[in-house]
Scaffold this motif. Structure first.
Motif, PDB file in Angstrom:
ATOM      1  N   LEU A 149       0.849  -1.184   0.000  1.00 53.87           N
ATOM      2  CA  LEU A 149       0.000   0.000   0.000  1.00 53.87           C
ATOM      3  C   LEU A 149       0.886   1.236   0.000  1.00 53.87           C
ATOM      4  CD1 LEU A 149      -2.699  -0.988   2.665  1.00 53.87           C
ATOM      5  CD2 LEU A 149      -2.917  -1.106   0.179  1.00 53.87           C
ATOM      6  N   THR A 150       0.319   2.353  -0.403  1.00 52.49           N
ATOM      7  CA  THR A 150       1.046   3.619  -0.420  1.00 52.49           C
ATOM      8  C   THR A 150       0.334   4.608   0.487  1.00 52.49           C
ATOM      9  OG1 THR A 150       1.780   3.262  -2.697  1.00 52.49           O
ATOM     10  CG2 THR A 150       1.897   5.506  -1.852  1.00 52.49           C
ATOM     11  N   LEU A 151       1.024   5.103   1.490  1.00 57.52           N
ATOM     12  CA  LEU A 151       0.468   6.103   2.401  1.00 57.52           C
ATOM     13  C   LEU A 151       0.785   7.496   1.858  1.00 57.52           C
ATOM     14  CD1 LEU A 151       1.535   4.424   5.753  1.00 57.52           C
ATOM     15  CD2 LEU A 151      -0.815   4.825   5.034  1.00 57.52           C
ATOM     16  N   VAL A 152      -0.246   8.285   1.630  1.00 56.06           N
ATOM     17  CA  VAL A 152      -0.072   9.613   1.047  1.00 56.06           C
ATOM     18  C   VAL A 152       0.597  10.567   2.028  1.00 56.06           C
ATOM     19  CG1 VAL A 152      -1.309  11.655   0.210  1.00 56.06           C
ATOM     20  CG2 VAL A 152      -1.967   9.383  -0.571  1.00 56.06           C
ATOM     21  N   GLY A 153       0.238  10.452   3.292  1.00 54.99           N
ATOM     22  CA  GLY A 153       0.697  11.420   4.285  1.00 54.99           C
ATOM     23  C   GLY A 153      -0.471  12.305   4.651  1.00 54.99           C
ATOM     24  N   ILE A 154      -0.399  13.579   4.281  1.00 56.44           N
ATOM     25  CA  ILE A 154      -1.502  14.515   4.520  1.00 56.44           C
ATOM     26  C   ILE A 154      -1.971  15.025   3.168  1.00 56.44           C
ATOM     27  CG2 ILE A 154      -2.242  16.626   5.696  1.00 56.44           C
ATOM     28  CD1 ILE A 154      -0.003  16.206   7.687  1.00 56.44           C
ATOM     29  N   PRO A 155      -3.070  14.494   2.629  1.00 60.02           N
ATOM     30  CA  PRO A 155      -3.543  14.883   1.301  1.00 60.02           C
ATOM     31  C   PRO A 155      -3.779  16.389   1.202  1.00 60.02           C
ATOM     32  CG  PRO A 155      -4.782  13.012   2.141  1.00 60.02           C
ATOM     33  CD  PRO A 155      -3.961  13.512   3.266  1.00 60.02           C
ATOM     34  N   GLY A 156      -3.214  16.998   0.150  1.00 65.62           N
ATOM     35  CA  GLY A 156      -3.363  18.434  -0.051  1.00 65.62           C
ATOM     36  C   GLY A 156      -2.244  19.249   0.539  1.00 65.62           C
ATOM     37  N   LEU A 157      -1.463  18.645   1.417  1.00 64.26           N
ATOM     38  CA  LEU A 157      -0.342  19.364   2.044  1.00 64.26           C
ATOM     39  C   LEU A 157       0.992  18.668   1.766  1.00 64.26           C
ATOM     40  CD1 LEU A 157      -1.862  20.263   5.545  1.00 64.26           C
ATOM     41  CD2 LEU A 157      -1.758  21.701   3.511  1.00 64.26           C
ATOM     42  N   GLU A 158       1.048  17.923   0.662  1.00 65.26           N
ATOM     43  CA  GLU A 158       2.267  17.166   0.348  1.00 65.26           C
ATOM     44  C   GLU A 158       3.487  18.073   0.215  1.00 65.26           C
ATOM     45  OE1 GLU A 158      -1.123  14.638  -1.273  1.00 65.26           O
ATOM     46  OE2 GLU A 158      -0.610  16.780  -1.167  1.00 65.26           O
ATOM     47  N   SER A 159       3.286  19.293  -0.290  1.00 66.35           N
ATOM     48  CA  SER A 159       4.419  20.186  -0.534  1.00 66.35           C
ATOM     49  C   SER A 159       5.030  20.740   0.748  1.00 66.35           C
ATOM     50  CB  SER A 159       3.985  21.356  -1.430  1.00 66.35           C
ATOM     51  OG  SER A 159       2.945  22.111  -0.806  1.00 66.35           O
ATOM     52  N   GLN A 203       4.802  18.913   3.788  1.00 67.37           N
ATOM     53  CA  GLN A 203       4.885  17.837   4.787  1.00 67.37           C
ATOM     54  C   GLN A 203       6.227  17.808   5.500  1.00 67.37           C
ATOM     55  OE1 GLN A 203       1.699  14.443   3.281  1.00 67.37           O
ATOM     56  NE2 GLN A 203       3.836  14.221   2.730  1.00 67.37           N
ATOM     57  N   ALA A 204       7.307  18.164   4.788  1.00 67.19           N
ATOM     58  CA  ALA A 204       8.628  18.164   5.422  1.00 67.19           C
ATOM     59  C   ALA A 204       8.663  19.140   6.597  1.00 67.19           C
ATOM     60  CB  ALA A 204       9.702  18.527   4.403  1.00 67.19           C
ATOM     61  N   GLY A 260       6.559  17.841   9.538  1.00 68.23           N
ATOM     62  CA  GLY A 260       7.267  16.793  10.273  1.00 68.23           C
ATOM     63  C   GLY A 260       8.121  17.326  11.414  1.00 68.23           C
ATOM     64  N   ILE A 261       8.552  18.591  11.323  1.00 68.77           N
ATOM     65  CA  ILE A 261       9.422  19.152  12.371  1.00 68.77           C
ATOM     66  C   ILE A 261       8.684  19.258  13.712  1.00 68.77           C
ATOM     67  CG2 ILE A 261      10.756  21.175  13.082  1.00 68.77           C
ATOM     68  CD1 ILE A 261      11.439  21.594  10.110  1.00 68.77           C
ATOM     69  N   PRO A 262       7.513  19.934  13.782  1.00 65.80           N
ATOM     70  CA  PRO A 262       6.811  19.960  15.080  1.00 65.80           C
ATOM     71  C   PRO A 262       6.333  18.586  15.522  1.00 65.80           C
ATOM     72  CG  PRO A 262       5.453  20.964  13.355  1.00 65.80           C
ATOM     73  CD  PRO A 262       6.824  20.784  12.787  1.00 65.80           C
ATOM     74  N   PHE A 263       5.959  17.722  14.568  1.00 68.93           N
ATOM     75  CA  PHE A 263       5.551  16.373  14.934  1.00 68.93           C
ATOM     76  C   PHE A 263       6.709  15.616  15.585  1.00 68.93           C
ATOM     77  CE2 PHE A 263       1.618  15.351  12.120  1.00 68.93           C
ATOM     78  CZ  PHE A 263       0.986  16.474  12.622  1.00 68.93           C
ATOM     79  N   CYS A 264       7.900  15.759  15.005  1.00 69.44           N
ATOM     80  CA  CYS A 264       9.080  15.100  15.579  1.00 69.44           C
ATOM     81  C   CYS A 264       9.388  15.663  16.965  1.00 69.44           C
ATOM     82  CB  CYS A 264      10.274  15.275  14.644  1.00 69.44           C
ATOM     83  SG  CYS A 264      11.781  14.451  15.215  1.00 69.44           S
ATOM     84  N   ALA A 265       9.270  16.985  17.110  1.00 71.93           N
ATOM     85  CA  ALA A 265       9.525  17.618  18.416  1.00 71.93           C
ATOM     86  C   ALA A 265       8.531  17.115  19.460  1.00 71.93           C
ATOM     87  CB  ALA A 265       9.429  19.137  18.283  1.00 71.93           C
ATOM     88  N   MET A 266       7.263  16.976  19.068  1.00 73.46           N
ATOM     89  CA  MET A 266       6.245  16.447  19.982  1.00 73.46           C
ATOM     90  C   MET A 266       6.590  15.023  20.403  1.00 73.46           C
ATOM     91  SD  MET A 266       2.891  17.869  17.961  1.00 73.46           S
ATOM     92  CE  MET A 266       1.668  17.085  18.995  1.00 73.46           C
ATOM     93  N   TYR A 267       7.067  14.233  19.447  1.00 71.98           N
ATOM     94  CA  TYR A 267       7.419  12.843  19.731  1.00 71.98           C
ATOM     95  C   TYR A 267       8.593  12.758  20.712  1.00 71.98           C
ATOM     96  CZ  TYR A 267       8.993   8.048  18.807  1.00 71.98           C
ATOM     97  OH  TYR A 267       9.389   6.741  18.942  1.00 71.98           O
ATOM     98  N   MET A 295       5.598   7.801   9.809  1.00 79.67           N
ATOM     99  CA  MET A 295       5.089   9.082   9.350  1.00 79.67           C
ATOM    100  C   MET A 295       6.231  10.011   8.929  1.00 79.67           C
ATOM    101  SD  MET A 295       2.553  11.711  11.360  1.00 79.67           S
ATOM    102  CE  MET A 295       1.445  10.404  11.843  1.00 79.67           C
ATOM    103  N   LEU A 296       7.284  10.053   9.730  1.00 78.15           N
ATOM    104  CA  LEU A 296       8.435  10.890   9.385  1.00 78.15           C
ATOM    105  C   LEU A 296       9.155  10.344   8.159  1.00 78.15           C
ATOM    106  CD1 LEU A 296       9.867  11.723  12.925  1.00 78.15           C
ATOM    107  CD2 LEU A 296       8.414  13.137  11.457  1.00 78.15           C
ATOM    108  N   GLY A 297       9.116   9.017   7.964  1.00 78.50           N
ATOM    109  CA  GLY A 297       9.675   8.428   6.750  1.00 78.50           C
ATOM    110  C   GLY A 297       8.948   8.928   5.511  1.00 78.50           C
ATOM    111  N   ILE A 298       7.620   9.111   5.633  1.00 76.09           N
ATOM    112  CA  ILE A 298       6.828   9.645   4.522  1.00 76.09           C
ATOM    113  C   ILE A 298       7.147  11.128   4.315  1.00 76.09           C
ATOM    114  CG2 ILE A 298       4.483  10.106   3.690  1.00 76.09           C
ATOM    115  CD1 ILE A 298       3.566   7.751   5.483  1.00 76.09           C
ATOM    116  N   PHE A 299       7.151  11.891   5.400  1.00 78.92           N
ATOM    117  CA  PHE A 299       7.324  13.340   5.309  1.00 78.92           C
ATOM    118  C   PHE A 299       8.722  13.738   4.834  1.00 78.92           C
ATOM    119  CE2 PHE A 299       3.963  14.268   8.839  1.00 78.92           C
ATOM    120  CZ  PHE A 299       2.971  13.813   7.988  1.00 78.92           C
TER     121      PHE A 299
END
Length: 316
Positions: free
Chosen positions: A14-24, A26-27, A30-37, A83-87
């Motif tokens: 399967l292919t995970l899109v990430g966040i549809p509409g915000l692909e450009s 996503q990188a 990923g920064i605040p998401f990584c910080a939260m993690y 998720m970070l692998g996708i972003f």
């Protein structure tokens, strides 16, 4: 995997899109998401170390908090690395079976967290409404049974979701999942077959677990508030209420995010897809981030222990 009449039979990937509409962007997301993690890992690990090393904290309230911290670490780790692998690294592919495993783990840990919050509410109910029996009711044996019980409840109730997908759904319109992790409804929507049983069972699990837990938590806190406000002394009322503030904050944060995510995903047809996905991501990431902060700030014993650790390091 092969195509037949525009559908894909038993996809292996399967292919995970990430966040549809915000692909450009996503990188950057990923920064605040990584910080939260990172903060969630550090905060929950610190809580676990403090509770394990401090014998005075080997009480039901803190042992439940340790269970909650371990669950939060496991839950956030289920989704963030992929998720970070996708972003960041453009690695959207995931094996179908691995996707089902991730789905099972995520929904199981969500169930476990909800069950622990229920156990914490019952613990506070007995501690405030029937304090003389608290030590005899909430023994270490009961705590172990509760931990095993909420784990088995989640694992066994969620498992049929995997079986229904694996055994019933053979043909898929697409292998592209419009999500940043493997969520039950996101996978079911890919199928080119009758998915009513899958959807009905998914709703059954959600309402059986979250609905059951939230009803009993609410009833417990109604009884707690009645007892607290009936206390004659103001100081006693404040002390009893303060022991519940942290849990109320965690309870509201977890279930409000859960209901926002649930209702926007199923009934918010005019809401952009990226809003659905962001809410789903925040529902899984915010509680592990905030739980140790809330308990660290509102629980004096943990706050003092954290302060002692950092003051000792500064002194040395």
């Amino acid at each position: 995997m092969f195509k037949l009449n525009g559908t894909v039979f038993m996809p292996s990937m399967l292919t995970l899109v990430g966040i549809p509409g915000l692909e450009s962007v996503q990188a950057w997301i990923g920064i605040p998401f990584c910080a939260m993690y990172i903060v969630a890992l550090f905060g929950n690990s610190l809580i676990l170390v403090i509770i394990k090393s401090e014998r005075s904290l080997h009480e039901p309230m803190y042992l439940f908090l340790a269970m909650l911290g371990a669950t939060d670490i496991a839950l956030s780790t289920c989704i963030l690395p992929k998720m970070l692998g996708i972003f960041w690294f453009h690695l959207p592919k995931i094996h179908f079976d691995a996707c089902l495993l991730q789905m099972w783990l995520i929904h199981t840990f969500q169930s476990i967290e909800s069950g622990i919050l229920l156990a914490m509410a019952l613990d506070r109910y007995v501690a405030i409404c029937d304090p003389l029996r608290h030590a005899t009711i909430f023994t270490h044996q009961l705590l172990t049974q509760i931990g095993v019980g909420v784990t088995l409840r989640g694992a066994l109730l969620v498992a049929p979701c995997l079986i229904l997908i694996k055994c019933r759904l053979k043909y898929y319109w697409t292998t592209v999942v419009s999500h940043s992790y493997c969520e039950h409804m996101a996978i079911v929507k890919l199928a080119a077959e009758d998915t009513r049983i899958n959807k009905i069972y998914g709703l059954f699990v959600a309402f059986t677990i979250l609905g059951f837990d939230i009803i009993f938590i609410t009833v417990s806190y109604i009884q707690i508030f009645v007892t607290v406000f009936s206390l004659p002394q103001k100081e006693a009322r404040l002390k009893a209420f303060n022991t519940c503030i942290a849990h109320i904050c965690v309870f509201l944060e977890f279930y409000l995010l859960a209901f926002f995510s649930f209702f926007t995903h199923r009934f918010g047809f005019h809401i952009p897809p990226y809003i659905h996905i962001l809410l789903s991501n925040l529902y899984l990431l915010v509680p592990p981030l905030l739980n140790p902060i809330v308990y660290g700030v509102k629980t004096k014993q943990i706050r003092d222990r954290v302060s002692h650790i950092f003051h000792s390091k500064n002194a040395s």
